[in-house]
Design an enzyme around this catalytic site. Structure first.
Site, PDB file in Angstrom:
ATOM      1  N   SER A 137       9.177  11.187  -4.872  1.00 56.82           N
ATOM      2  CA  SER A 137       8.529  10.659  -6.082  1.00 56.82           C
ATOM      3  C   SER A 137       7.170  11.332  -6.239  1.00 56.82           C
ATOM      4  CB  SER A 137       8.319   9.146  -5.922  1.00 56.82           C
ATOM      5  OG  SER A 137       7.469   8.643  -6.936  1.00 56.82           O
ATOM      6  N   TYR A 147       5.263   2.461  -0.283  1.00 56.87           N
ATOM      7  CA  TYR A 147       6.188   3.285  -1.071  1.00 56.87           C
ATOM      8  C   TYR A 147       5.702   4.736  -1.099  1.00 56.87           C
ATOM      9  CZ  TYR A 147       9.138   4.838  -4.952  1.00 56.87           C
ATOM     10  OH  TYR A 147      10.037   5.531  -5.732  1.00 56.87           O
TER      11      TYR A 147
HETATM   12  N1  NAP Z   1      13.109   5.266 -11.512  1.00 58.75           N
HETATM   13  C1  NAP Z   1      11.936   5.773 -11.216  1.00 58.75           C
HETATM   14  O1  NAP Z   1      10.962   5.644 -11.992  1.00 58.75           O
HETATM   15  C2  NAP Z   1      11.760   6.570  -9.952  1.00 58.75           C
HETATM   16  C3  NAP Z   1      10.648   7.426  -9.858  1.00 58.75           C
HETATM   17  C4  NAP Z   1      10.474   8.187  -8.707  1.00 58.75           C
HETATM   18  C5  NAP Z   1      11.393   8.100  -7.689  1.00 58.75           C
HETATM   19  N2  NAP Z   1      12.459   7.248  -7.789  1.00 58.75           N
HETATM   20  C6  NAP Z   1      13.387   7.209  -6.646  1.00 58.75           C
HETATM   21  O2  NAP Z   1      14.679   7.537  -7.114  1.00 58.75           O
HETATM   22  C7  NAP Z   1      15.659   7.000  -6.223  1.00 58.75           C
HETATM   23  C8  NAP Z   1      16.762   6.347  -7.039  1.00 58.75           C
HETATM   24  O3  NAP Z   1      16.208   5.221  -7.713  1.00 58.75           O
HETATM   25  P1  NAP Z   1      16.642   4.801  -9.180  1.00 58.75           P
HETATM   26  O4  NAP Z   1      15.455   4.940 -10.043  1.00 58.75           O
HETATM   27  O5  NAP Z   1      17.894   5.470  -9.573  1.00 58.75           O
HETATM   28  O6  NAP Z   1      16.851   3.242  -8.925  1.00 58.75           O
HETATM   29  P2  NAP Z   1      18.080   2.279  -9.198  1.00 58.75           P
HETATM   30  O7  NAP Z   1      18.655   2.504 -10.562  1.00 58.75           O
HETATM   31  O8  NAP Z   1      17.576   0.912  -8.870  1.00 58.75           O
HETATM   32  O9  NAP Z   1      19.181   2.724  -8.112  1.00 58.75           O
HETATM   33  C9  NAP Z   1      18.937   2.539  -6.745  1.00 58.75           C
HETATM   34  C10 NAP Z   1      20.200   2.858  -5.966  1.00 58.75           C
HETATM   35  O10 NAP Z   1      19.928   2.693  -4.556  1.00 58.75           O
HETATM   36  C11 NAP Z   1      20.949   1.889  -3.988  1.00 58.75           C
HETATM   37  N3  NAP Z   1      20.446   1.146  -2.828  1.00 58.75           N
HETATM   38  C12 NAP Z   1      19.342   0.368  -2.757  1.00 58.75           C
HETATM   39  N4  NAP Z   1      19.244  -0.184  -1.528  1.00 58.75           N
HETATM   40  C13 NAP Z   1      20.300   0.274  -0.811  1.00 58.75           C
HETATM   41  C14 NAP Z   1      20.761   0.052   0.516  1.00 58.75           C
HETATM   42  N5  NAP Z   1      20.135  -0.779   1.356  1.00 58.75           N
HETATM   43  N6  NAP Z   1      21.898   0.672   0.932  1.00 58.75           N
HETATM   44  C15 NAP Z   1      22.573   1.493   0.084  1.00 58.75           C
HETATM   45  N7  NAP Z   1      22.182   1.744  -1.191  1.00 58.75           N
HETATM   46  C16 NAP Z   1      21.069   1.130  -1.635  1.00 58.75           C
HETATM   47  C17 NAP Z   1      21.397   0.958  -5.124  1.00 58.75           C
HETATM   48  O11 NAP Z   1      22.734   0.538  -4.940  1.00 58.75           O
HETATM   49  P3  NAP Z   1      23.241  -0.915  -4.475  1.00 58.75           P
HETATM   50  O12 NAP Z   1      22.315  -1.949  -5.024  1.00 58.75           O
HETATM   51  O13 NAP Z   1      24.640  -0.964  -5.015  1.00 58.75           O
HETATM   52  O14 NAP Z   1      23.229  -0.821  -2.985  1.00 58.75           O
HETATM   53  C18 NAP Z   1      21.354   1.927  -6.317  1.00 58.75           C
HETATM   54  O15 NAP Z   1      22.543   2.665  -6.383  1.00 58.75           O
HETATM   55  C19 NAP Z   1      14.906   6.038  -5.292  1.00 58.75           C
HETATM   56  O16 NAP Z   1      14.729   6.655  -4.041  1.00 58.75           O
HETATM   57  C20 NAP Z   1      13.566   5.839  -5.993  1.00 58.75           C
HETATM   58  O17 NAP Z   1      12.542   5.536  -5.069  1.00 58.75           O
HETATM   59  C21 NAP Z   1      12.671   6.494  -8.888  1.00 58.75           C
END
Ligand code: NAP
Length: 253
Positions: A137, A147
């Site tokens: 991130s 984080y």
């Molecule tokens: N969205 C943003 O603004 C943003 C910005 C920078 C970085 N990121 C990073 O991008 C990555 C993806 O996030 P996203 O934005 O796509 O969020 P999201 O839509 O909430 O998706 C998160 C994913 O992680 C899975 N997950 C969470 N805890 C888990 C666990 N204990 N075991 C297995 N799977 C798990 C969830 O699946 P289940 O609930 O089905 O397990 C879901 O598929 C993350 O690492 C986040 O930190 C996001």
């Protein structure tokens, strides 16, 4: 035909990685806790792109479950060519106000699980070739609670691992998105449109994944999707830490 294993594939960026890789003909292994969402995505991608999709439900904050995923990565008879360490979540409060058990789970998902899966993937990728994408991130370039510290670890480790293992045919890329429309903020209890983030700051998952995969294919150690966030990261390198930490207190990336 390459095979990719994606964690956090049931929603957001992980599901988008799955869609774009399937469209390029990659076979997939989808990992997350919600088996029904993985099954639905797998059915869609088999139907649309004719690729093979395995579903591997696992809670990667639990050692025995992340080790099942690691076993799949160590299987040299059916090797994985691309690992995407993407699963993640944010915590709603600041460090001292969060439950310590939640903080430990957060550290395990972002750092320990990613490290275990990289280690497992390298067992079959070294020499044969392969690619690892760690979703970090822009928060990894600033100071804001655990984080940012976790994402900083991923960026620093990816930099070293890319230099070290590219000599053996394995590239490691930290993809560092800014605010991106997914279910991430909603899961932290922030209603869509109520996150207090200006519209200009939001990216869409499609372009983040497209740029991330392009930079990974070029063997870059760090990928910062969008010109906007490249500029933000450049500024974090020259502005005082106290100033960027003050600004960061307001947002959740
Ligand atoms: N969205 C943003 O603004 C943003 C910005 C920078 C970085 N990121 C990073 O991008 C990555 C993806 O996030 P996203 O934005 O796509 O969020 P999201 O839509 O909430 O998706 C998160 C994913 O992680 C899975 N997950 C969470 N805890 C888990 C666990 N204990 N075991 C297995 N799977 C798990 C969830 O699946 P289940 O609930 O089905 O397990 C879901 O598929 C993350 O690492 C986040 O930190 C996001």
């Amino acid at each position: 035909m390459p095979t990719a294993l994606i964690t956090g594939a049931s929603a957001g960026l992980g599901a988008e990685f799955a869609r774009q890789l399937a469209a390029r003909g990659a076979d997939l292994i989808l990992v997350a806790r919600t088996a029904e969402a993985l099954d639905a995505l797998a059915a869609e991608l088999r139907e649309e792109h004719g690729v093979a999709v395995e579903v591997l439900p696992a809670d990667i904050s639990v050692e025995s479950e992340v080790e099942r995923v690691a076993d799949r990565l160590r299987d040299g008879a059916d090797p994985v060519d691309l690992l995407v360490n993407n699963a993640g979540f944010g915590l709603p409060l600041q460090f001292a106000d969060n439950d310590i058990a939640d903080e430990v789970r957060h550290l395990r998902v972002h750092v320990e699980a990613s490290m275990r899966l990289m280690h497992a993937a390298l067992q079959t990728m070294r020499g044969r070739g392969g690619r690892i994408v760690n979703v970090a991130s822009v928060a990894g370039f600033i100071s804001r609670s655990t984080y940012s510290a976790c994402k900083s670890w991923l960026i620093g480790f990816s930099r070293w691992a890319n230099a070290e293992y590219s000599r053996e045919g394995v590239t490691v890329t930290a993809v560092c998105p800014g605010f991106t429309h997914t279910t991430f903020h909603e899961r932290m209890g922030l209603a869509p449109g109520r996150e207090g983030i200006p519209a200009i700051a939001w990216l869409d998952a499609r372009s983040v994944v497209r740029e991330g995969l392009r930079d990974a294919a070029r063997g870059k150690a760090v990928s910062i999707p969008s010109l906007r966030y490249k500029l933000v990261v450049a500024l974090t390198g020259v502005l005082p830490r106290s100033l960027t930490a003050g600004v960061a207190r307001r947002g959740r990336v």
